[in-house]
Design an enzyme around this catalytic site. Structure first.
Site, PDB file in Angstrom:
ATOM      1  N   GLU B  58      38.544  37.710  39.930  1.00  0.00           N
ATOM      2  CA  GLU B  58      39.273  38.972  40.114  1.00  0.00           C
ATOM      3  C   GLU B  58      38.352  40.176  40.218  1.00  0.00           C
ATOM      4  OE1 GLU B  58      40.244  36.642  38.025  1.00  0.00           O
ATOM      5  OE2 GLU B  58      42.287  36.140  38.653  1.00  0.00           O
ATOM      6  N   HIS B 127      51.105  36.952  30.522  1.00  0.00           N
ATOM      7  CA  HIS B 127      51.674  36.854  31.870  1.00  0.00           C
ATOM      8  C   HIS B 127      52.950  37.677  31.990  1.00  0.00           C
ATOM      9  CE1 HIS B 127      49.057  33.316  31.870  1.00  0.00           C
ATOM     10  NE2 HIS B 127      49.181  33.227  33.173  1.00  0.00           N
TER      11      HIS B 127
END
Ligand SMILES: Cc1ncc(C[n+]2csc(CCOP(=O)(O)OP(=O)(O)O)c2C)c(N)n1
Lengths: 330, 329
Positions: B58, B127
């Site tokens: 990322e 999440h």
């Protein structure tokens, strides 16, 4: 993997061009160092003195549509890639006429029209940006390359591994240039860095070279190989250019540091490897120019710097009314 | 008009935009096979060079988006789950949101950072965040939060066309929800709110996935004669403050429903703007229905208790209407 300059013949004009480009950086940095100490510059200034052969050896082979991104020590890369001396100096002075109209300052000089994505205040940030620009160049298929300049300190950011992995996998036309100047801020290399930086390319199967970053010809030749590799679609190269940071990490550090992190003797000894006098000597010994030619170049550069400072000093500060939304969003 | 799932609306919008503009590229982890289905088939239709799987990296990914955009591409950077944007946050926060400003407008960066976000699916704390307030505070990033398939299509198209970085957050689990999507190339201007339900008694601003429970609450309250003017801002940057203020000036009351944690939530910002700009119109305190300042838990009863829902929203409204300003003085 080093080689001598013997196999590359540069014209007298080219040699003097390299000399001029290195000297321009040196004189600008000396000036800005003085200005900073005198309190004439609003922000922090990190000087490139001692590392000029790296920026010039590489950028002198780049086109306007090749991309470079650099770091907090970015004046040299800006000038080497064709950035304008006056616009640089005015920016560092915080003036409206600066390349970023006073919005960026020393750590953010950029000129996109010349492929200079810019200096960066975030150590290691240019690595990912250049990788993306190289992806764009690959998509364009125009042979452009991206070059990321960063320090040995930045090599300890994980993003270097991420970038080596993806750029090797995608065969991106990117060159990672680590200028190992011996220090990560105030921490000597050996206290924060394990192993060799160039070796970090090995597990990814990326090309890598360690070179004498104080030898312009060696830098130039290594860069030529890396650029060819990139333009030929063979992927990235990690270059570790060994050099030395003559100045402190930041101008004026002696005023706030409580201790020292390197000895005077070390600095003096390392300064003997200064790339600029060494290059002058090489030119003179090869009979490619006379001392008078070199002196003339120095005088011209000195005048150019003086003119840039005058331009900056005469320039107004930006009007606070000019900032804001206009630059935040297109 | 056709019924479509949100994920389908997103997929079709990406597909039609990529077909029209060869400068659009899309990359992210597993975008070829597509975890959520929003990018499925795009590689086959638009080529492996334009739709690329990324390694799980990322940090470099969000920065590559900046570099590719600076070099002339319109970049869709799929960050999968919003929480992974934290992993790639540096280039969003320090580069994408600032490069244009720092260089005095030398460049624009057309990037869409997209991901799913929010809770409700037992995905647990790493999440399930609703991180839009953090992006709102960066300054140089637009923030789009579609609540319906139509909005997803219209806002995504506008986000791709926008010359600036946009964070496009699709509610987790809402991809399967269907709704009417107008035919053709639907596009909704970023910064234009939509009024989802009309009413005169109270203004309710609901953000992203909260629009649906808010709408259910509004319908239920209507049965009891309470008129809710329900506004979906659709984008939090830019924010359609005019639409919100004019409604509050009419109703005199405001409830803001937001899936973010309460501290510095987007709801707090909406409340602040109204307190600041239409205080004289307020007949009651402004109320925020948000998530308590805890991490999102895994077990369904635990999670359910934290997220705003139809019941907590309507209870807040009823409570507020019982207590007009000054009643306790
Ligand atoms: C992400 C980040 N961490 C820390 C800093 C503070 N900092 C600025 S320069 C620097 C040292 C960088 O060393 P190196 O990469 O070797 O470059 P050099 O200064 O030697 O040119 C540090 C720690 C920063 N600017 N950004």
């Amino acid at each position: 993997m080093t080689s001598s300059g013997a196999d590359t013949n540069f014209s007298n004009e080219q040699m003097l061009g390299f000399y001029r480009d290195m000297l321009r950086i040196r004189r600008v940095e000396e000036q800005l160092g003085k200005d900073s100490l005198a309190g004439n510059l609003p922000g922090a200034v990190h000087l490139y003195i001692g590392q000029e052969a790296v920026g010039v050896g590489i950028c002198s082979q780049l086109r306007d549509d090749d991309w470079i991104a650099s770091n907090h020590r970015g004046h040299g890369h800006f000038l080497a890639k064709g950035g304008d001396t006056r616009l640089l100096v005015a920016e560092v002075y915080g003036r409206r006429t600066g390349i970023c109209r006073g919005h960026g300052g020393s750590m953010h000089v950029a000129d996109f029209s010349k492929g200079i994505i810019g200096a960066n205040g975030i150590v290691g940030a240019g690595i990912s940006i250049t990788t993306g620009a190289a992806w764009a160049a690959q998509l364009d298929g125009n042979g452009a390359v991206g070059v990321a300049f960063f320090g040995d300190g930045a090599a300890n950011q994980g993003v270097l591994c991420e970038a080596l992995n993806v750029s090797t996998l995608w065969k991106l036309p990117v060159i990672f240039v680590c200028e190992n100047n011996g220090f990560s801020e105030f921490s000597p290399y050996s206290t924060v860095t394990s192993g060799s930086i160039a070796d970090r390319a090995k597990p990814y199967g990326a090309a890598h070279e360690t070179i004498d970053g104080n030898d312009l010809i060696e830098v130039w030749q290594c860069a030529a190989r890396a650029i060819k590799r990139a333009r030929d679609g063979e992927g990235p190269t990690l270059i570790e250019a060994r050099t030395y940071r003559h100045s402190g990490h930041v101008v004026g550090e002696h005023t706030f540091l409580s201790g020292t992190y390197r000895s005077e003797e070390e600095v003096e000894q390392k300064k003997a490897g200064d790339p600029i006098p060494a290059f002058a000597k090489r030119i003179l010994e090869a009979g490619q120019a006379s001392q008078a030619d070199l002196d003339r170049i120095d005088a011209e550069i000195t005048a150019e710097v003086a003119e840039a400072v005058a331009f900056a000093e005469e320039s107004p500060y930006p009007d606070p009314a000019d900032q804001g939304a206009g630059y935040m969003f297109a | 008009m056709a019924k479509k799932r949100m994920i389908q609306a997103i997929n079709e919008t990406l597909d039609s935009e990529m077909a029209k503009d060869p400068k659009i590229v899309l990359f992210g982890e597993d975008v070829e096979i597509s975890l959520f289905g929003d990018t499925v088939g795009l590689k086959d239709r638009h080529g492996a060079h334009r739709v690329r799987n990324m390694p799980i990296s990322e940090t470099v990914m969000s920065g590559m988006a900046v570099g590719a955009a600076a070099a002339g591409y319109k970049v869709v950077c799929h960050m999968m789950f919003g929480n992974f944007m934290y992993t790639g946050f540096d280039s969003i926060a320090n580069q994408a949101s600032k490069l244009r400003y720092m260089t005095a407008g030398q460049i624009s960066l057309p990037i869409v950072y997209m991901s799913v976000f929010g809770g409700g699916r037992s995905a647990a704390a790493q999440h399930s965040d609703a991180m839009h307030p953090m992006f709102m505070n960066l300054g140089g990033i637009k923030v789009a939060l579609p609540a319906t398939p139509a909005d997803a299509a219209g806002l995504l198209r506008a986000s791709i066309h926008d010359p600036n970085p946009v964070v496009f957050l699709q509610a987790a689990g809402r991809g399967g929800e269907s709704g009417d999507v107008p035919d053709g190339e639907v596009i909704f201007e970023l910064g234009k709110a939509s009024t989802v339900h009309d009413g005169d008694d109270i203004t309710m601003v609901a953000i992203g996935a909260m629009v649906r429970p808010a709408l259910r609450a509004a319908k239920q309250l209507a049965e009891d004669g309470i008129g809710v003017d329900l506004i979906d801002p659709r984008t939090m940057v830019p924010l359609d403050t005019d639409a919100i203020l004019s409604s509050v000036r009419r109703t005199g009351r405001l409830v803001v429903v937001d899936e973010a944690r309460d501290l510095c939530s987007a709801a707090s910002h909406v409340a602040a703007v109204c307190a600041d700009q239409c205080f004289e119109a307020l007949k009651a305190p402004i109320k925020r229905v948000t998530v308590p300042d805890v991490a999102i838990p895994y077990s369904p009863p635990l999670e359910k208790a934290l997220l705003p829902n139809e019941g907590s929203i309507s209870a807040t409204v009823r409570d507020l209407l019982k207590k007009p300003a000054g009643a306790e003085a």
